[in-house]
Design a protein around this motif. Structure first.
Motif, short mmCIF file in Angstrom:
data_model
loop_
_atom_site.label_atom_id
_atom_site.label_comp_id
_atom_site.label_asym_id
_atom_site.label_seq_id
_atom_site.Cartn_x
_atom_site.Cartn_y
_atom_site.Cartn_z
N THR A 70 0.83 -1.20 0.00
CA THR A 70 0.00 0.00 0.00
C THR A 70 0.86 1.25 0.00
O THR A 70 0.56 2.23 -0.71
N LYS A 71 1.95 1.24 0.75
CA LYS A 71 2.87 2.38 0.75
C LYS A 71 3.43 2.63 -0.65
O LYS A 71 3.51 3.77 -1.10
N LYS A 72 3.78 1.55 -1.32
CA LYS A 72 4.35 1.67 -2.67
C LYS A 72 3.30 2.21 -3.64
O LYS A 72 3.60 3.07 -4.48
N ILE A 73 2.06 1.72 -3.51
CA ILE A 73 0.98 2.21 -4.37
C ILE A 73 0.80 3.71 -4.17
O ILE A 73 0.68 4.46 -5.14
N VAL A 74 0.78 4.14 -2.92
CA VAL A 74 0.57 5.56 -2.60
C VAL A 74 1.73 6.41 -3.13
O VAL A 74 1.51 7.45 -3.76
N GLU A 75 2.97 5.96 -2.89
CA GLU A 75 4.14 6.73 -3.31
C GLU A 75 4.27 6.79 -4.82
O GLU A 75 4.56 7.86 -5.39
N ASP A 76 4.09 5.64 -5.50
CA ASP A 76 4.21 5.62 -6.96
C ASP A 76 3.11 6.44 -7.62
O ASP A 76 3.36 7.15 -8.61
N THR A 77 1.90 6.37 -7.08
CA THR A 77 0.78 7.10 -7.67
C THR A 77 0.98 8.61 -7.52
O THR A 77 0.57 9.39 -8.40
N LYS A 78 1.63 9.01 -6.45
CA LYS A 78 1.89 10.44 -6.23
C LYS A 78 2.75 11.02 -7.34
O LYS A 78 2.64 12.20 -7.67
N THR A 79 3.63 10.19 -7.94
CA THR A 79 4.48 10.67 -9.03
C THR A 79 3.70 10.79 -10.34
O THR A 79 4.11 11.50 -11.25
N HIS A 80 2.57 10.06 -10.42
CA HIS A 80 1.72 10.11 -11.62
C HIS A 80 0.75 11.27 -11.56
O HIS A 80 0.48 11.93 -12.57
N VAL A 81 0.17 11.47 -10.41
CA VAL A 81 -0.88 12.47 -10.28
C VAL A 81 -0.78 13.11 -8.89
O VAL A 81 -0.50 12.45 -7.92
N SER A 82 -0.95 14.41 -8.85
CA SER A 82 -0.77 15.16 -7.59
C SER A 82 -1.97 14.97 -6.66
O SER A 82 -2.81 15.87 -6.51
N ILE A 83 -2.05 13.80 -6.07
CA ILE A 83 -3.15 13.48 -5.16
C ILE A 83 -2.57 12.87 -3.89
O ILE A 83 -1.68 12.02 -3.94
#
Length: 206
Positions: free
Chosen positions: A32-45
């Protein structure tokens, strides 16, 4: 087939199960941490709220993403994380504003087809889990609070194997409850967890 085993052998098996449960819970948090961190680089959320449910989301999404990456091996790690964030958002946080933003980014990056593929598999898993929990006649359960129970996805098969082999009793259920509570990775109370585990073991036994 059930085998007669010594108490010492049983203890070794149960300790291995306990260690494995701890491992999958911690792996769920890390995923879950990886999902959150990686997604942050895709979209500013800011998806930090997902970390509150780290073990549950990771436990549920782990087998889904493992399956999806096997079906679509060309996905990058960040693509997989974005898709996982999208699936988790749709399954567990339908009405949140960030869900629309993540889905929009998935479409922009041309990931709509693997997202749909993963979402179908996730809905199938959700349906199976919901059906199993409903079979327990658990009054506190509803599909709307599914996230509270998603941590069970990797745990139920382990309990099933142990109960089926005849190496599980009430003391082992108590040990499991203490371990899960000690990890601090789930959000339901200890008393309710005990009732839930008793119902699961009883359901498997029947």
């Amino acid at each position: 087939m059930k085998y007669i085993i010594k108490e010492s052998q049983k203890q070794i098996i149960l300790e291995a199960i306990n260690d494995r449960i701890k491992e999958v819970q911690e792996d769920g948090v890390e995923l879950t941490k990886k999902i959150v961190e990686d997604t942050k680089t895709h979209v500013s959320i800011n998806l930090k709220m997902m970390l509150t449910w780290g073990a549950a989301i990771g436990g549920f999404m782990g087998p889904i993403m493992q399956w999806l990456n096997g079906q679509v091996p060309e996905l990058t790690e960040k693509d997989s994380s974005l898709i996982a964030a999208g699936i988790a958002s749709v399954i567990f946080f339908q009405e949140r504003n960030f869900t629309k933003s993540i889905i929009k980014k998935i479409k922009e990056d041309g990931l709509e087809e693997p997202f749909k593929l993963g979402a179908i598999k996730a809905n199938q898993l959700k349906t199976v889990l919901a059906g199993f929990l409903k079979s327990l006649n658990l009054s506190a359960f509803s599909v709307t609070n599914m996230l509270s129970y998603a941590f069970l996805v990797p745990i139920i098969p382990m309990i099933y194997d142990a109960v089926s082999e005849g190496i599980w009793d009430m003391r082992d259920t108590e040990m499991l409850i203490k371990s899960l509570s000690a990890f601090g990775l789930i959000t339901i109370s200890g008393n309710f967890l005990k009732r839930l585990m008793d119902l699961i073991v009883d359901r498997i036994t029947k």
